[in-house]
Scaffold this motif. Sequence first.
Motif, mmCIF file in Angstrom:
data_model
loop_
_atom_site.group_PDB
_atom_site.id
_atom_site.type_symbol
_atom_site.label_atom_id
_atom_site.label_comp_id
_atom_site.label_asym_id
_atom_site.label_seq_id
_atom_site.Cartn_x
_atom_site.Cartn_y
_atom_site.Cartn_z
ATOM 1 N N ASP A 68 -6.607 -3.775 -10.869
ATOM 2 C CA ASP A 68 -7.188 -4.569 -9.784
ATOM 3 C C ASP A 68 -6.343 -4.462 -8.519
ATOM 4 O OD1 ASP A 68 -9.291 -5.402 -11.352
ATOM 5 O OD2 ASP A 68 -8.379 -7.327 -11.899
ATOM 6 N N VAL A 69 -5.022 -4.537 -8.680
ATOM 7 C CA VAL A 69 -4.119 -4.448 -7.529
ATOM 8 C C VAL A 69 -4.197 -3.073 -6.881
ATOM 9 C CG1 VAL A 69 -1.691 -4.423 -6.833
ATOM 10 C CG2 VAL A 69 -2.524 -6.204 -8.374
ATOM 11 N N VAL A 70 -4.129 -2.034 -7.714
ATOM 12 C CA VAL A 70 -4.134 -0.662 -7.197
ATOM 13 C C VAL A 70 -5.436 -0.360 -6.456
ATOM 14 C CG1 VAL A 70 -4.190 1.770 -7.883
ATOM 15 C CG2 VAL A 70 -2.500 0.229 -8.891
ATOM 16 N N GLN A 71 -6.546 -0.758 -7.041
ATOM 17 C CA GLN A 71 -7.825 -0.441 -6.421
ATOM 18 C C GLN A 71 -8.095 -1.297 -5.188
ATOM 19 O OE1 GLN A 71 -10.349 -0.646 -10.025
ATOM 20 N NE2 GLN A 71 -10.547 1.576 -9.859
ATOM 21 N N ALA A 72 -7.541 -2.486 -5.163
ATOM 22 C CA ALA A 72 -7.736 -3.354 -3.996
ATOM 23 C C ALA A 72 -6.860 -2.926 -2.831
ATOM 24 C CB ALA A 72 -7.441 -4.808 -4.370
ATOM 25 N N GLN A 74 -4.997 0.174 -2.818
ATOM 26 C CA GLN A 74 -4.814 1.628 -2.798
ATOM 27 C C GLN A 74 -3.323 1.997 -2.787
ATOM 28 O OE1 GLN A 74 -7.439 4.263 -2.863
ATOM 29 N NE2 GLN A 74 -8.247 2.379 -3.798
ATOM 30 N N ASP A 75 -2.510 1.119 -3.358
ATOM 31 C CA ASP A 75 -1.072 1.344 -3.465
ATOM 32 C C ASP A 75 -0.738 1.641 -4.927
ATOM 33 O OD1 ASP A 75 1.712 1.242 -3.568
ATOM 34 O OD2 ASP A 75 1.838 -0.365 -2.084
ATOM 35 N N TRP A 76 -0.105 2.777 -5.173
ATOM 36 C CA TRP A 76 0.131 3.266 -6.523
ATOM 37 C C TRP A 76 1.352 2.642 -7.199
ATOM 38 C CZ3 TRP A 76 5.020 5.306 -6.705
ATOM 39 C CH2 TRP A 76 5.576 5.743 -5.491
ATOM 40 N N ARG A 77 2.162 1.905 -6.484
ATOM 41 C CA ARG A 77 3.463 1.479 -7.014
ATOM 42 C C ARG A 77 3.350 0.569 -8.238
ATOM 43 N NH1 ARG A 77 3.932 2.463 -1.758
ATOM 44 N NH2 ARG A 77 5.776 3.596 -1.018
ATOM 45 N N GLY A 113 -14.430 12.818 -1.843
ATOM 46 C CA GLY A 113 -13.486 13.155 -0.791
ATOM 47 C C GLY A 113 -12.579 12.026 -0.377
ATOM 48 N N LYS A 114 -12.871 10.798 -0.801
ATOM 49 C CA LYS A 114 -12.095 9.639 -0.376
ATOM 50 C C LYS A 114 -11.569 8.826 -1.554
ATOM 51 C CE LYS A 114 -12.451 5.445 2.458
ATOM 52 N NZ LYS A 114 -13.353 4.594 3.278
ATOM 53 N N GLY A 115 -12.402 8.635 -2.582
ATOM 54 C CA GLY A 115 -12.018 7.822 -3.717
ATOM 55 C C GLY A 115 -10.797 8.357 -4.448
ATOM 56 N N GLY A 116 -10.006 7.449 -5.005
ATOM 57 C CA GLY A 116 -8.812 7.858 -5.741
ATOM 58 C C GLY A 116 -7.665 8.305 -4.861
ATOM 59 N N SER A 117 -7.673 7.877 -3.606
ATOM 60 C CA SER A 117 -6.625 8.317 -2.677
ATOM 61 C C SER A 117 -5.247 7.824 -3.112
ATOM 62 C CB SER A 117 -6.939 7.838 -1.257
ATOM 63 O OG SER A 117 -7.023 6.421 -1.203
ATOM 64 N N TRP A 118 -5.212 6.710 -3.862
ATOM 65 C CA TRP A 118 -3.923 6.188 -4.319
ATOM 66 C C TRP A 118 -3.225 7.162 -5.269
ATOM 67 C CZ3 TRP A 118 -3.819 5.600 -9.604
ATOM 68 C CH2 TRP A 118 -5.055 5.473 -10.255
ATOM 69 N N LEU A 119 -3.991 7.926 -6.050
ATOM 70 C CA LEU A 119 -3.381 8.910 -6.952
ATOM 71 C C LEU A 119 -2.811 10.083 -6.151
ATOM 72 C CD1 LEU A 119 -2.645 10.017 -9.689
ATOM 73 C CD2 LEU A 119 -5.003 10.827 -9.959
ATOM 74 N N ARG A 120 -3.543 10.518 -5.124
ATOM 75 C CA ARG A 120 -3.029 11.600 -4.284
ATOM 76 C C ARG A 120 -1.743 11.160 -3.579
ATOM 77 N NH1 ARG A 120 -8.603 12.032 -3.521
ATOM 78 N NH2 ARG A 120 -8.585 10.866 -1.546
ATOM 79 N N ALA A 121 -1.733 9.913 -3.103
ATOM 80 C CA ALA A 121 -0.531 9.397 -2.442
ATOM 81 C C ALA A 121 0.631 9.289 -3.433
ATOM 82 C CB ALA A 121 -0.832 8.030 -1.826
ATOM 83 N N TRP A 122 0.336 8.878 -4.652
ATOM 84 C CA TRP A 122 1.354 8.761 -5.700
ATOM 85 C C TRP A 122 2.055 10.092 -5.920
ATOM 86 C CZ3 TRP A 122 -0.138 6.362 -11.138
ATOM 87 C CH2 TRP A 122 1.016 6.164 -11.901
#
Length: 367
Positions: A68-72, A74-77, A113-122
């Motif tokens: 919930d935190v990650v998807q809200a 978009q922070d992977w930490r 093209g946009k979804g899952g950007s937190w994984l790319r940032a990770w």
Amino acid sequence: MEILLFLLAMCMLAAIIGPWVMRRRGGIRQVAPGSPDAADPDTYGFARQEELDVRMPGPDQDLLDVLDVVQATQDWRAASQLLSGTPKEGEVRWQRVQAFAGAASLELAQQPGKGGSWLRAWRAEAPKDAGGAAVHAEFLVQQAWRSSSAGTDDFRIILEEARTVCGEAALLAPGDPVPYIVELAVARGLNYTPEQFDQLWAKIIDRAPAHMGAHIAALHFHCEKWHGSRKDADAFATAAAARAPQGSLLAALPLFAVYEHLPEVNLVQGFYRSQVVTRAVEGAMFAVHAARPDDPMLAHVRHLLVLFLVHMERWSEAMHQLVLIDGHVGALPWTADPDPAAQYTVYRALAVAGYEANGGSPATLPR
């Protein structure tokens, strides 16, 4: 030729009417939701179809909170911190890696093209993070199997990249079996030779010899529809069950082998009461009773048992399993269907109908 055409026609007819016959036999009749005759899930404390969680086989509140935190944000930490604190040798780490990868894959499908950007940032911001590498590898595997046809160039290219990332993840986390378990799906898709597969499997067994998730993943490779046969799969599953330590769910692995070789059209009367099926079900029931209540793979076995117990018309036992797993449907056999929640709900309704037709009620259902 006429006989062949007749047999093909009979097979098609059986495929069409088979499920209908099952629902009608013994006075069991499936009706539309909302009908006065429909069983109300609330009567048994069951979740409604729209409330079923398709992401996981069973509850993992820590994972849900972090997702919930990650998807809200978009922070992977938060995801990295959770995986860092999850033991390498257990089943939970593997399930959490799958869940994070599945969430990113679903986001990407919903927002190309946009979804899952937190994984790319990770991966970009923490390339040496072992958890991020494992999730990335599993994400690529899921993308290959979901977005491409097996054997195509796109399929192979994605799996080749997944294999590279598996190697990176393994180097970042010595002793962790997860990168090698992820590679089992790569081995299946890229058609590893038996020698290559054995080398990969040896690395997993050295690190986690009783890992149920790894054995289920490896079983696919040995199945008839991939690189083995019914005999190979049965031998692999039986050997694993025979050497299973006390309380291990590996004793249930033969049931997964039976499931992987279920006939698409069953024309054999009493198939689900055959000796092979009965023996596998009893082995799984024994494993479930002997396992630790908090075993993270317990829900996987219970979900599969529901399918077999319903077909065997063992209504009370099916209902007992349903009470323990209801609310989550992220496991076989439901995930093999495009709509896991709907498929699960059909079997649950059949179990309720059979249970009540034989005198059962919410009051008589043990919890």
